[in-house]
Enzyme design. Structure first.
Site, PDB file in Angstrom:
ATOM      1  N   HIS A 296     -51.389 -18.626  76.261  1.00 35.91           N
ATOM      2  CA  HIS A 296     -51.070 -18.920  74.856  1.00 35.91           C
ATOM      3  C   HIS A 296     -52.065 -18.325  73.873  1.00 35.91           C
ATOM      4  CE1 HIS A 296     -47.768 -21.866  75.297  1.00 35.91           C
ATOM      5  NE2 HIS A 296     -48.362 -22.220  76.407  1.00 35.91           N
TER       6      HIS A 296
ATOM      7  N   LYS B 283     -50.957 -25.929  59.545  1.00 38.21           N
ATOM      8  CA  LYS B 283     -51.230 -25.543  60.927  1.00 38.21           C
ATOM      9  C   LYS B 283     -52.700 -25.844  61.200  1.00 38.21           C
ATOM     10  CE  LYS B 283     -49.697 -21.435  60.046  1.00 38.21           C
ATOM     11  NZ  LYS B 283     -48.850 -20.964  61.094  1.00 38.21           N
ATOM     12  N   ARG B 284     -53.096 -25.721  62.454  1.00 36.09           N
ATOM     13  CA  ARG B 284     -54.498 -25.945  62.801  1.00 36.09           C
ATOM     14  C   ARG B 284     -55.392 -25.033  61.959  1.00 36.09           C
ATOM     15  NH1 ARG B 284     -57.331 -23.511  67.055  1.00 36.09           N
ATOM     16  NH2 ARG B 284     -55.361 -22.577  67.725  1.00 36.09           N
TER      17      ARG B 284
ATOM     18  N   LYS C  25     -56.037 -17.810  61.426  1.00 40.12           N
ATOM     19  CA  LYS C  25     -54.801 -18.196  60.743  1.00 40.12           C
ATOM     20  C   LYS C  25     -54.897 -17.954  59.236  1.00 40.12           C
ATOM     21  CE  LYS C  25     -53.615 -21.588  64.297  1.00 40.12           C
ATOM     22  NZ  LYS C  25     -52.350 -21.024  64.796  1.00 40.12           N
TER      23      LYS C  25
ATOM     24  N   THR D 251     -45.041 -21.664  66.253  1.00 36.41           N
ATOM     25  CA  THR D 251     -43.749 -22.366  66.283  1.00 36.41           C
ATOM     26  C   THR D 251     -43.452 -22.996  64.927  1.00 36.41           C
ATOM     27  OG1 THR D 251     -44.847 -24.325  67.226  1.00 36.41           O
ATOM     28  CG2 THR D 251     -43.733 -22.826  68.762  1.00 36.41           C
TER      29      THR D 251
ATOM     30  N   LYS E 271     -39.797 -23.524  62.801  1.00 36.20           N
ATOM     31  CA  LYS E 271     -39.313 -24.761  62.186  1.00 36.20           C
ATOM     32  C   LYS E 271     -38.971 -24.528  60.719  1.00 36.20           C
ATOM     33  CE  LYS E 271     -42.409 -27.204  65.274  1.00 36.20           C
ATOM     34  NZ  LYS E 271     -43.787 -27.712  65.400  1.00 36.20           N
TER      35      LYS E 271
END
Length: 842
Positions: free
Chosen positions: A376, A567-568, A573, A675, A679
């Site tokens: 991952h 998100k984290r 990111k 993911t 969504k």
């Protein structure tokens, strides 16, 4: 007195089939009343909503239980091959709404409660999020289980029953503060304890070599400090197909509750030390591994999960087939969710050899044909490595086995590439150096028959980069399985208004075949349908605005674009890039550059790992910027910024339906898949993003005209590193220069001078791995295109509809079908009618 097992050939009268439980309003109400009055002992004086919630869960659990048993019987009578999904995380969220949806009785339950003077929504809010995960990895695992049950695949999940889940995130003066999330404080009425399946887990001790009665060389692990693994089963219902699979979570317990001798001697803390040490293993989700103690506890957790789960499967096998393991690999697959359960490779070898008497070759044939590994990450630092000295102290027998696996593997490499010492060094499971390390990802690859990435780009970059040597040796092992999400929770469940609109126009088949959403595409040209779509979005934005106001105290104008990144928190990111754009918008407003302005509400949320200083500083920056922006009368409702605390599954169920613009802005080549992007797309948000992870496939599905693309590609990111000069980029871009001057002047840290210096240095550093400055101009331009498009609400709505219509690929139903067709090869279970069932004992 020892209990005798029930004879399988002569079922007890206790196991006689009962009449089917009713699913109508009256029967549901009767069962609810019985649980509320008799099981829970409540009466008219009870004012707590906890008891009505628990009575409702027990009412529903009965209905799951009869299907749970039928699913087990059906799989057993057909002697199906099974797969086992081993994951350190299962971010399940709340179970109530999902159970009602999949049983098909949401309306009936609502009416039953209404007749009893109760409100379903109020009871649903009582349930704690089962926060047994940090983010995407655990939520993906939860979606996988849902889809496996819906597809009728006999897949069992194995995880850890953490007493405290992912920490609750509070904000104090803009800083993240972690508070324990005691999600089990009031118990978990969905679970069933199974103490009869308790397993013993070894730590420490030493290996003892001996010869058995037949003169064979054998090994036993002795003088160990043991811990018990107690299982708790949670039902995982499929969508209206009668199938209920199992998630088995392990709790650690001491072999003895306390030392009576120490207690009698007055040493009370010492008397329970063993109990406390054992229970620590499953006390907290993923301890902070910045310290040596944290690393050791994390390794203990990983081995605890692997050993308990493998023992559990082997016990069931021996009960049915004795010590004949010749067909074990044909009938069982273990899917390792990332490197965390990679201990399973060595542990299965140990169990087969030491406990069941198999030789090395037979044990390795079984192990290497049952293990499958999902990677991952593209971040080398995220590929777990454990110090050899720690392994030697905690898991000495496993380390011996890993050494042997590595020796045999390196002999294979040497035979393929004679004399290539550098390749042997690169590929060794044991990394040499000042501190020798066990490379867990390499152990997983060597011991598995399948290795998959989770998006097309991710899988390609794995075989071209991190795992290139292994791909050259075993190209047939590597494959891609693009991630997905379950539409039952992430559209039908969390967005009922949109689900109803979709079903009214194309029917309900999309809930089990998401490709059916393609039939929405022509409706994007229908003015009436677009108006209905906007009305639904308005309702959802109202829900999201209410959540923000309740948790942040900021009122959001509903006409504004809701621009969301949740998100984290991690530098790759690039929440930081988002903040720089917010500062740029603020600067434009202050300069009066507001012609054709689109009001915007920027919502950022996510948790930073407790030991991740930079991520926590970025949270502080977001909050400081929000304080300045929201408190400036000149800005008014042109721009609002909030950091939504304690991001969690139940919050996302409100966030994604109300989002207009989905921020998926990671540095290209760093996000494995994502993911959240799926969504948001499924719920009609439009993506602004880089060509990273599953963004690439999202853009391919929806078309480039319905996606706001920006930024360097993965190849361009690598190419720019050698000559990266962010100072020159900043000097050449007037708007970026303005942003940096505001940041560097202390405008957002007036009473905390120098606070954001580390952030500033990271942006200006030629070694910035996330190349934030390089992508700023492209990002700002894409944001301008998004704002211009939003002004044309008819066009924006068409794009929104097409995003939902084109999201069919991103269902975990499709992902799980691919896992099954190409890796597991299971036969789906179909539940027989009740009159065909025969009672079979456990």
């Amino acid at each position: 007195m020892q209990l005798k097992p029930v004879c399988r050939n002569n079922p007890s009268p206790l196991l006689t089939e009962l009449p089917p439980l009713g699913m109508d309003v009256a029967t549901l109400a009767d069962d609810f009343r019985r649980y509320y009055n008799y099981t829970l002992g409540c009466d008219g004086d009870c004012l707590s909503t906890h008891y009505p919630y628990k009575a409702l869960v027990l009412t529903l659990r009965d209905r799951l239980m009869e299907r749970w048993k039928q699913s087990k019987y059906a799989a057993r009578t057909r002697e199906c091959k099974h797969a086992y999904y081993l994951s350190m995380e299962f971010l399940m969220g709340r179970a109530l709404g999902n159970a009602m949806l999949n049983l098909g009785i949401t309306d009936e339950v609502g009416r039953a409660l209404y007749e009893l003077g109760l409100n379903l929504e109020e009871l649903a809010e009582v349930e704690m999020d089962a926060g047994l995960g940090n983010g995407g990895l655990g939520r993906l695992a939860a979606c996988f289980l849902d889809s496996c049950a819906t597809l009728g695949l006999p897949v069992m999940g194995y995880g850890i029953r953490y007493e405290y889940g992912m920490f609750r995130q509070l904000l104090e003066n803009g800083y993240q503060v972690e508070e324990p999330d005691h999600w089990l404080r009031d118990g978990n009425p969905w679970e069933i304890e199974r103490p009869e399946h308790t397993k013993r887990i070894h730590f420490g001790g030493r290996s003892e070599h001996y010869r058995d009665g037949e003169g064979r060389s054998r090994v036993r692990w002795v003088d160990t400090n043991d811990v018990l693994a107690v299982p708790y089963d949670v039902p995982i219902p499929g969508y209206r197909n009668g199938v209920v699979n199992t998630l088995r979570l392990w709790r650690a317990a001491a072999t003895d509750v306390f030392d009576l001798g120490e207690f009698n001697a007055g040493s009370y803390p010492e008397s329970v030390a063993a109990k406390n040490a054992a229970e620590n293993i499953t006390m907290v989700l993923y301890p902070n591994d910045a310290s040596e103690n944290g690393k050791e506890l994390r390794l203990r957790q990983q081995y605890f999960l692997a050993s308990a789960s493998l023992q559990d499967v082997l016990v069931r096998w021996v009960r049915s087939y004795g010590n004949d393991f010749s067909k074990f690999a044909e009938n069982n697959s273990f899917q390792l969710n990332d490197t965390h359960p990679a201990c399973a490779v060595a542990e299965l070898m140990r169990l087969l050899m030491d406990e069941h008497g198999l030789g090395w070759d037979e044990a390795w044939r079984i192990t290497s044909n049952t293990m499958a590994y999902t990677n991952h990450t593209l971040l080398p630092e995220a590929l777990e490595r454990w110090p050899v000295r720690m392994f030697e102290r905690l898991l000495p027998r496993l380390l011996e086995i890993i050494y042997e696996i590595n020796a045999r593997f390196l002999a294979q490499v040497a035979a393929r590439w004679p004399g290539d010492g550098e390749r042997l060094r690169r590929m060794s499971i044991i990394e040499e150096g000042p501190e020798r390390q066990v490379r867990m990802a390499y152990l997983a690859i060597v011991g598995s028959y399948s290795v998959n990435g989770v998006a097309a780009l991710h899988s390609r970059l794995l075989v071209e980069g991190l795992f290139r040597d292994f791909h050259e040796l075993w190209p047939e092992k590597f494959n891609n399985k693009t991630n997905g999400v379950t539409q039952r929770r992430w559209l039908a469940g969390c967005n009922p208004a949109l689900a109803e609109l979709i079903s009214e126009n194309i029917g309900e088949q999309w809930k089990v075949d998401l490709r059916q959403l393609k039939r929405l595409a022509p409706l994007a040209a229908d003015e009436g349908f677009r108006a209905a779509w906007r009305a639904v979005k308005r309702v959802n934005k109202e829900r999201l605005a209410a959540l923000v106001e309740a948790e942040c105290g900021v009122r959001l104008p509903l006409e504004a674009m809701f621009d969301v990144q949740v998100k984290r928190m991690h530098e790759y990111k690039r929440q930081l890039l988002n903040v720089l754009h917010v500062i740029h918008l603020y600067d434009r407003i202050k300069r009066g550059d507001t012609g054709g302005w689109v009001p915007r509400c920027v919502i950022i949320g996510g948790k930073a790992a407790p030991g991740y200083a930079m991520a926590k500083l970025i949270i502080k920056l977001v909050n400081n910027v929000a304080g300045v922006v929201n408190g400036d009368p000149q800005v008014g409702e042109l721009l609002k910024v909030v950091f939504l605390p304690n991001y969690r599954v139940s919050a996302m169920e409100i966030i994604c339906p109300g989002t207009d613009l989905s921020e998926q802005i990671s540095t290209a080549g760093k996000e494995a898949s994502g993911t959240g992007n799926m969504k948001f797309m499924m719920n009609g948000a439009i993506t602004i993003g880089t060509l990273d992870g599953a963004n690439i496939e999202i853009r391919e599905e929806v078309g480039e005209e319905n996606f706001f693309l920006f930024g360097l590609t993965a190849a361009e990111v690598e190419a720019v590193r050698a000559s990266y000069n962010p100072d020159a980029i900043i000097a050449a871009d007037e708007e970026l220069g303005r942003v940096m001057r505001l940041l560097e002047s202390g405008h957002f840290s007036r009473f905390e001078p120098g606070l954001f210096e580390p952030v500033i240095r990271s942006i200006r550093s030629p070694q910035d791995p996330w190349v934030v400055a390089a992508d700023f101009r492209s990002y700002v331009d894409a944001q301008r295109r998004a704002a211009e498009t939003y002004l044309d609400q008819e066009r924006w709505t068409r794009m929104s509809i097409l995003n939902t219509a084109c999201s069919g690929k991103f269902s975990t139903d499709r992902t799980m079908q691919e896992y099954n067709e190409e890796i597991w090869r299971l036969k789906p279970v179909k539940i027989q009618s009740r009159d065909q069932q025969t009672a079979i004992s456990d």
